[in-house]
Scaffold this motif. Sequence first.
Motif, mmCIF file in Angstrom:
data_model
loop_
_atom_site.group_PDB
_atom_site.id
_atom_site.type_symbol
_atom_site.label_atom_id
_atom_site.label_comp_id
_atom_site.label_asym_id
_atom_site.label_seq_id
_atom_site.Cartn_x
_atom_site.Cartn_y
_atom_site.Cartn_z
ATOM 1 N N ASP A 156 0.826 -1.212 0.000
ATOM 2 C CA ASP A 156 0.000 0.000 0.000
ATOM 3 C C ASP A 156 0.857 1.257 0.000
ATOM 4 O OD1 ASP A 156 -2.154 -1.638 -0.024
ATOM 5 O OD2 ASP A 156 -2.609 -1.435 2.122
ATOM 6 N N ALA A 157 2.007 1.195 0.648
ATOM 7 C CA ALA A 157 2.887 2.368 0.678
ATOM 8 C C ALA A 157 3.593 2.563 -0.663
ATOM 9 C CB ALA A 157 3.922 2.212 1.797
ATOM 10 N N THR A 158 3.622 1.510 -1.490
ATOM 11 C CA THR A 158 4.368 1.583 -2.749
ATOM 12 C C THR A 158 3.464 1.882 -3.935
ATOM 13 O OG1 THR A 158 5.934 0.012 -1.819
ATOM 14 C CG2 THR A 158 6.020 0.299 -4.198
ATOM 15 N N ILE A 159 2.277 1.252 -3.984
ATOM 16 C CA ILE A 159 1.385 1.442 -5.136
ATOM 17 C C ILE A 159 0.090 2.096 -4.658
ATOM 18 C CG2 ILE A 159 0.237 0.307 -7.095
ATOM 19 C CD1 ILE A 159 2.114 -2.022 -6.793
ATOM 20 N N ASP A 160 -0.291 3.231 -5.275
ATOM 21 C CA ASP A 160 -1.516 3.898 -4.820
ATOM 22 C C ASP A 160 -2.745 3.348 -5.556
ATOM 23 O OD1 ASP A 160 -1.856 5.175 -7.267
ATOM 24 O OD2 ASP A 160 -1.171 7.132 -6.562
ATOM 25 N N ALA A 161 -3.916 3.873 -5.195
ATOM 26 C CA ALA A 161 -5.172 3.328 -5.718
ATOM 27 C C ALA A 161 -5.285 3.483 -7.233
ATOM 28 C CB ALA A 161 -6.348 4.024 -5.021
ATOM 29 N N ASP A 162 -4.585 4.475 -7.797
ATOM 30 C CA ASP A 162 -4.630 4.670 -9.253
ATOM 31 C C ASP A 162 -3.549 3.884 -9.987
ATOM 32 O OD1 ASP A 162 -6.759 6.445 -9.039
ATOM 33 O OD2 ASP A 162 -5.385 8.109 -8.584
ATOM 34 N N GLY A 163 -2.799 3.078 -9.242
ATOM 35 C CA GLY A 163 -1.810 2.218 -9.892
ATOM 36 C C GLY A 163 -0.424 2.839 -10.041
ATOM 37 N N TRP A 164 -0.188 3.991 -9.399
ATOM 38 C CA TRP A 164 1.157 4.588 -9.488
ATOM 39 C C TRP A 164 2.079 3.948 -8.467
ATOM 40 C CZ3 TRP A 164 2.927 7.606 -13.270
ATOM 41 C CH2 TRP A 164 1.971 8.201 -14.113
ATOM 42 N N LEU A 165 3.226 3.491 -8.932
ATOM 43 C CA LEU A 165 4.198 2.825 -8.058
ATOM 44 C C LEU A 165 5.347 3.783 -7.754
ATOM 45 C CD1 LEU A 165 5.502 -0.767 -8.515
ATOM 46 C CD2 LEU A 165 7.160 1.056 -8.292
ATOM 47 N N ARG A 166 5.599 4.003 -6.462
ATOM 48 C CA ARG A 166 6.707 4.889 -6.051
ATOM 49 C C ARG A 166 7.977 4.065 -6.030
ATOM 50 N NH1 ARG A 166 4.242 9.733 -2.726
ATOM 51 N NH2 ARG A 166 6.347 10.513 -3.042
ATOM 52 N N THR A 167 8.978 4.536 -6.783
ATOM 53 C CA THR A 167 10.180 3.725 -6.969
ATOM 54 C C THR A 167 11.189 3.853 -5.835
ATOM 55 O OG1 THR A 167 11.283 5.513 -8.139
ATOM 56 C CG2 THR A 167 10.028 3.942 -9.486
ATOM 57 N N GLY A 168 11.104 4.950 -5.062
ATOM 58 C CA GLY A 168 12.156 5.186 -4.065
ATOM 59 C C GLY A 168 13.392 5.808 -4.683
ATOM 60 N N ASP A 169 13.337 6.048 -5.994
ATOM 61 C CA ASP A 169 14.477 6.674 -6.679
ATOM 62 C C ASP A 169 14.174 8.150 -6.922
ATOM 63 O OD1 ASP A 169 16.038 4.320 -6.975
ATOM 64 O OD2 ASP A 169 14.724 3.690 -8.614
ATOM 65 N N ALA A 170 15.213 8.969 -6.802
ATOM 66 C CA ALA A 170 15.049 10.394 -7.074
ATOM 67 C C ALA A 170 15.477 10.684 -8.502
ATOM 68 C CB ALA A 170 15.898 11.199 -6.095
ATOM 69 N N GLY A 171 14.803 11.631 -9.139
ATOM 70 C CA GLY A 171 15.187 11.993 -10.501
ATOM 71 C C GLY A 171 14.284 13.070 -11.053
#
Length: 531
Positions: free
Chosen positions: A396-411
């Motif tokens: 849940d902390a990685t993928i939100d309800a709209d399907g966006w996955l947070r990579t933990g990478d900055a850029g």
Amino acid sequence: MTEAAAVDFARMPTLGDVARYHAQERPDAVAFSFEGRDTRFSDLDRHTNQVARALIAEGLKPGDRIAYVGKNSDLYFEMLLGAAKAGIVTAPIGWRLAPAEIAYIVADTEAKMVFVGPELVDHVGEVAKLLDGPRPPVVAMEPGGPADLPLFTAWRDAQSDVDPATPLRSSDVVLQLYTSGTTGKPKGAMLTHDNLLAMRKAAAERAPMDWNVWGPDDVSLVAMPVAHIGGTGWGLVGLFNGAKGVVAREFDPTKVLDFIEHDRVSKMFLVPAALQIVVRLPRAREIDYSRLSYILYGAAPIPLDLLRESIEVFGCGFVQQYGMTETTGTVVYLPPEDHDPAGNKRMRSAGLPMPGVELRILDEAGGVLPANTVGEIAVRSGSNMAGYWKLDAATDATIDADGWLRTGDAGYLDEDGYLFIHDRVKDMIVSGGENIYPAEVESAVYGHPHVAEVAVIGVPDDKWGEAVKAVVAPRPGVTPDPDDIIAFARTRIAHFKAPKSVDFVEALPRNASGKILRRQLREPYWAGRER
Ligand code: ATP
Ligand code: MG
């Protein structure tokens, strides 16, 4: 370039269908070549039917898991596709891990059976003792182990080769791949048939890019460990496309050159740490690379000088890959034409989204940032994992309800949509209020003639909060001067980014996917303090 194999991805919605389809289209073509043994697509289809039946005969049901601990082999891929035909999930585990780490992952998978390679067979007892829960039955992949273990080929061949035709959905999980454990304990990313196949399909049909077009003459080298997406994922890409996969038992730099010379390798994937070792072999400059069309590299930041040196030595096309286990590998690629050593600034970029992939840069609150602004990279695509196995909060902390996955990478994304990766958010160094990304500093220091390898970390500093430290493994036979390295870095990057101190070590700590374990290097400096 060879003519496209025109693979009909619509006829292979699941991994098992990949074997079925190619067995019809090219039964006599070689799917895998391993230490002198060729497996044709017709063999692959029959063998995977047998594996599926053997698992069913053991009482396994769709959704159950099996674990594989071993080096690379053609039989591993047979096992994976065979399990897939029975709806069973395969979890490959890094053979280089310590017995306690292996036991942790085996227990985490809840595997109903464990398949072990010859290098692990002697440790089976040791690992079993470390397991708290049930001890699953073990099958040996190759002869030579304890006599009481059944042998994979005999276990497989005791079954009929008629397709069990287990009904499946393409949205079922088929592969449970553990993250590299660079930032913490490895997490099991659950990947579905769709995750593995959908983007390949989109990329092949919607935007055929030369480097991604496979012909019947293509030979891919599978040299990275199968416990990593760069091994299993890369091996499957060639297989999906009906190419021949030359499987290397493990990464051996000299053998990589042998395979290129003798097996007519046309495409290979290497992580930067592996590329560095190969390119520095004196023999690397003596080989004919005319058959080698593309080297794909990625999974960790690459120093610019290493990329330049590799382009010069191999003279083939280069394609960068950015992705993670959780995105089934590549979601961003830097095309060959942007690899222009003469100073194209895009050489520093990870590239453009693959077809069907959307990218965003987010601030801490999740707001979308404009072009040229650094934030956390988020990805939405058909290859985002189904979730982490048994880690709902982390999912849940990685993928939100709209399907966006947070990579933990900055850029950041530039105005043309090229992604520039700075580093992992957690590795960012904050020094005197400035954000400094270790990969940029590492790339600068790496060019120093006395430096073989370098990692950059932040260490506590009373004045600056954190100070930049370079940990350097010198080239053989030299004793570099720390001040000289600092001065060199200052000619290449802003003074505030250049290291303030340099430590020397014999070799850097890396995990099995070749990634530098910065957290391990940081530990002694931060003992007892909050970072
Ligand atoms: P863990 O998640 O367990 O800490 P890990 O993130 O290293 O381990 P992987 O899924 O193998 O496990 O690696 C994905 C990460 O590798 C990305 O999040 C990114 O930090 C890094 N990476 C991948 N490709 C590139 C690239 N082309 N350039 C720079 N970094 C990359
Ligand atoms: Mg990760």
